[in-house]
Design an enzyme around this catalytic site. Structure first.
Site, mmCIF file in Angstrom:
data_model
loop_
_atom_site.group_PDB
_atom_site.id
_atom_site.type_symbol
_atom_site.label_atom_id
_atom_site.label_comp_id
_atom_site.label_asym_id
_atom_site.label_seq_id
_atom_site.Cartn_x
_atom_site.Cartn_y
_atom_site.Cartn_z
ATOM 1 N N GLU A 286 0.859 -1.024 0.169
ATOM 2 C CA GLU A 286 -0.166 0.050 -0.291
ATOM 3 C C GLU A 286 0.326 0.766 -0.302
ATOM 4 O OE1 GLU A 286 -3.506 -0.818 -0.033
ATOM 5 O OE2 GLU A 286 -2.845 -2.072 1.028
HETATM 6 N N1 LIG Z 1 -1.418 3.150 0.887
HETATM 7 C C1 LIG Z 1 -1.448 3.543 2.022
HETATM 8 O O1 LIG Z 1 -2.942 2.758 2.567
HETATM 9 C C2 LIG Z 1 -0.411 3.762 2.728
HETATM 10 C C3 LIG Z 1 -0.722 4.751 4.247
HETATM 11 C C4 LIG Z 1 -0.345 5.313 5.106
HETATM 12 C C5 LIG Z 1 0.836 5.950 4.694
HETATM 13 N N2 LIG Z 1 1.749 5.529 2.748
HETATM 14 C C6 LIG Z 1 2.713 6.248 2.256
HETATM 15 O O2 LIG Z 1 3.850 5.889 3.375
HETATM 16 C C7 LIG Z 1 4.779 7.170 3.023
HETATM 17 C C8 LIG Z 1 5.259 8.196 3.967
HETATM 18 O O3 LIG Z 1 5.543 6.682 5.346
HETATM 19 P P1 LIG Z 1 6.747 6.667 5.507
HETATM 20 O O4 LIG Z 1 7.607 7.792 5.606
HETATM 21 O O5 LIG Z 1 6.709 6.571 6.636
HETATM 22 O O6 LIG Z 1 7.594 5.516 4.065
HETATM 23 P P2 LIG Z 1 8.911 4.622 4.094
HETATM 24 O O7 LIG Z 1 8.855 4.123 2.693
HETATM 25 O O8 LIG Z 1 9.650 5.666 4.179
HETATM 26 O O9 LIG Z 1 9.012 3.412 5.167
HETATM 27 C C9 LIG Z 1 7.585 2.732 5.487
HETATM 28 C C10 LIG Z 1 8.341 1.946 6.147
HETATM 29 O O10 LIG Z 1 9.432 0.726 5.139
HETATM 30 C C11 LIG Z 1 10.335 0.968 6.334
HETATM 31 N N3 LIG Z 1 11.606 0.778 5.329
HETATM 32 C C12 LIG Z 1 12.363 1.787 4.915
HETATM 33 N N4 LIG Z 1 13.422 1.405 3.534
HETATM 34 C C13 LIG Z 1 13.120 0.138 3.978
HETATM 35 C C14 LIG Z 1 13.868 -0.956 3.223
HETATM 36 N N5 LIG Z 1 14.230 -0.706 1.996
HETATM 37 N N6 LIG Z 1 13.173 -2.234 3.668
HETATM 38 C C15 LIG Z 1 12.144 -2.834 4.013
HETATM 39 N N7 LIG Z 1 11.950 -2.103 4.696
HETATM 40 C C16 LIG Z 1 12.098 -0.692 4.885
HETATM 41 C C17 LIG Z 1 10.566 1.579 7.397
HETATM 42 O O11 LIG Z 1 11.766 1.383 7.918
HETATM 43 C C18 LIG Z 1 9.267 1.752 7.414
HETATM 44 O O12 LIG Z 1 9.159 1.650 8.481
HETATM 45 C C19 LIG Z 1 4.155 7.780 1.934
HETATM 46 O O13 LIG Z 1 4.414 7.930 0.710
HETATM 47 C C20 LIG Z 1 2.578 7.588 1.926
HETATM 48 O O14 LIG Z 1 1.437 7.542 1.244
HETATM 49 C C21 LIG Z 1 0.757 4.710 2.099
#
Ligand SMILES: NC(=O)c1ccc[n+]([C@@H]2O[C@H](COP(=O)([O-])OP(=O)(O)OC[C@H]3O[C@@H](n4cnc5c(N)ncnc54)[C@H](O)[C@@H]3O)[C@@H](O)[C@H]2O)c1
Ligand SMILES: N[C@@H](CCC=O)C(=O)O
Length: 527
Positions: A286
């Site tokens: 997501e």
């Molecule tokens: N579509 C949805 O339902 C939904 C809901 C909430 C947030 N989001 C999206 O999330 C983003 C914001 O959240 P964020 O800043 O925490 O996102 P992010 O992608 O930076 O991180 C999300 C998670 O992934 C982990 N992560 C980061 N790099 C990784 C890797 N290489 N391998 C495995 N895990 C890794 C992070 O530690 C965190 O736990 C925005 O793009 C937002 O639109 C989407």
């Protein structure tokens, strides 16, 4: 009708809700500063490294120290989840559903304390925090009920039409094994708890990793799961960096499936990894949004302005569903802008613990710096910045009380359609507006994006079907002043993205969600 909290009703809560939140906040603040371990194989797991965390709205307010998982911890969590899988899979559906429902019950008893922690950790206002906690409760209840209603997805099929032979058939859905859940910072409880509840009730075991900025929420979820009596190893909680611990989990040989919620680049990387290797494994990703709203010449502008402001600036624009693009008919653009300006001026920004503040800070120093960079980029490119554009709490803005937090102004700008920020998810309270000659131009521009999460529409009743027919988005709202693009709630609005916003085309809390955590086994038995 008695009050039921959802993101659509949260604007007008009963007074008692405020009183209970204030009391819970006082209790939680009195315990700040403690040490928060991981949760592995049914026990607290004390690790070598901890991160000191402070509130995003006040750098003097120390929340505590939170364990940073090591690669060894990650391996132990995966081993515990793998070992617990056979017995959990064999646990009768009714018993698994009972325990999952019990997690929701316990969380509901703690709703005020957990919401207080979310306000302290993420900086969201009290109603958003209470909303997220109640939403998580509802996920646990919803998925338990849904799995039971589907009778665990076991379906008898007709016997083969072979004369003289009894050949019995059935379709049975079976769990995959260890399910890794990776959560984002902005809904660290709901988007950890929702996928975990789905994976658990369907018979998978879980290793959850919380986002680096928000390790507390996942630990509070782990406490509810422990207290609900789930067996050791069935659920494990790690906090730590995405690049180290997240990747280690994704690469781990025990990983049978993943639910990732976060940004597009990371989600795509995970999806690619899960289809490579010895065989493809499921990855529910997501991801981000670049959500539009169309306002036609026949829209109710008061309603439109309220819905737009709530969705563009609520939680400082840090929602995947946040509104970032408005396409408005040129004949009413000035009238809409006037109303938006009035609504923006009325927004009260400040310490999110206080009930009068609708807007708190952004989550961290990087987001705070990005805001200023984007605002400067817009100005440098000749955009008309109509409202906002500055960080708050700087020496010159006369708001020293805000200086210890990452506070910024809600920004509204008209910018050339060639500006790159029309395409980039900023995840900040920045809204861009464009005047359109007709609604078809507005629709073309609204769909001109690689993402397709949510979309809003304000217009006449006889235009709504046109909006639904043409818009490319998984979650749509027409004429909704409670939120033009935000505020889905389990059981009311299934939530999932089209195009680059989601990997499956099936929404959270939808009729089709739980089946994704299961693989089908066709069974033919000849007597
Ligand atoms: N579509 C949805 O339902 C939904 C809901 C909430 C947030 N989001 C999206 O999330 C983003 C914001 O959240 P964020 O800043 O925490 O996102 P992010 O992608 O930076 O991180 C999300 C998670 O992934 C982990 N992560 C980061 N790099 C990784 C890797 N290489 N391998 C495995 N895990 C890794 C992070 O530690 C965190 O736990 C925005 O793009 C937002 O639109 C989407
Ligand atoms: N479910 C929330 C958004 C979650 C993403 O950040 C909403 O519908 O506004």
């Amino acid at each position: 009708m008695s009050f039921r909290l959802t993101y659509a009703t949260m604007y007008n809560p009963p007074e008692a809700m405020h009183e209970r939140f204030d009391a819970a906040m006082a209790r939680v603040e009195a315990t700040l500063g403690g040490s928060h371990p991981l949760f592995v194989n049914g026990a607290d797991c004390y690790t070598a490294e901890y991160a000191d965390r402070r509130a995003p709205f006040d750098s003097d307010l120390r929340l505590g120290e939170f364990a940073l998982a090591s690669l060894v911890d990650a391996d132990e969590a995966m081993a515990a989840a793998q070992a617990a899988f056979p017995a959990w899979r064999a646990t009768p559906v009714a018993e698994r559903a009972r325990m999952v429902r019990r997690v929701g019950d316990l969380m509901e008893q703690r709703v005020y304390e957990i919401a207080a922690a979310l306000t302290l950790e993420v900086g969201k206002n009290r109603m958003e925090a209470l909303g997220e906690t109640q939403e998580t409760v509802d996920f646990f209840h919803h998925y338990a009920n849904d799995f039971e209603n589907h009778a665990g997805y076991t379906n008898p099929l007709p016997d083969d039409p072979i004369e003289g032979i009894a050949s019995h058939n059935a379709s049975v859905m079976r769990p995959y094994g260890v399910w890794v859940v990776i959560a984002p910072f902005n809904f660290p409880l709901a988007l950890a708890g929702g996928p975990a509840a789905a994976a658990l009730v369907t018979g998978n075991t879980v290793v959850l990793k919380g986002a680096s900025d928000t390790p507390w929420a996942g630990r509070l979820l782990a406490d509810c799961i422990r207290d609900a009596g789930l067996p050791p190893g069935v659920f494990n909680y790690l906090s730590g960096s995405g690049r180290d611990i997240g990747e280690a989990l994704v690469q781990h040989p025990h990983t049978a499936g993943i639910t990732f919620t976060g940004s597009v680049p990371v989600g795509r990387q995970l999806m690619q990894h899960m289809v490579s290797g010895a065989y493809p494994r499921p990855c529910i990703a997501e991801m981000g949004g670049k959500n539009p709203c169309i306002v036609t010449a026949r829209a109710d502008l008061e309603r439109a302005a309220a819905g737009i402001v709530r969705s563009a600036y609520g939680m400082s624009g840090q929602k995947c569903s946040a509104l970032s693009r408005v396409y408005v008919h040129e004949s009413i653009a000035d009238a809409l802008i006037e109303r938006l300006q009035a609504q923006i001026a009325a927004i009260r920004i400040g310490d999110p613990r206080r009930r009068e503040h609708w807007l708190g800070p952004v989550v961290n120093a990087a987001a705070y710096a990005n805001y200023q960079r984007y605002a400067d980029d817009l100005r440098a490119a000749g955009a008309r910045v109509i409202s906002g554009g500055a960080q708050l709490g700087t020496a010159s803005d006369g708001a020293p009380a805000l200086a210890r937090g990452y506070y910024v102004e809600p920004l509204l700008a008209e910018a050339s359609l060639t500006h790159p920020l029309w395409r980039q998810e900023m995840f900040l309270p920045i809204l861009m507006l464009h005047r359109c000659g007709d609604r078809d131009e507005a629709m073309r521009l609204a769909n001109d994006t690689s993402m397709g999460l949510t979309a809003g529409f304000f217009g006449a009743a006889d235009e709504v079907a046109w909006f639904h027919d043409h818009i490319e988005a998984g979650v749509t709202y027409a004429n909704r002043q409670q939120g033009a693009t935000t505020g889905a709630w389990p059981g009311y609005q299934p939530f999932g993205g089209w195009k680059g916003s989601g990997s499956t085309g099936k929404a959270i809390a939808s009729f089709y969600y739980l089946a994704q955590y299961l693989r089908e086994q066709s069974r033919t038995v000849v007597e």
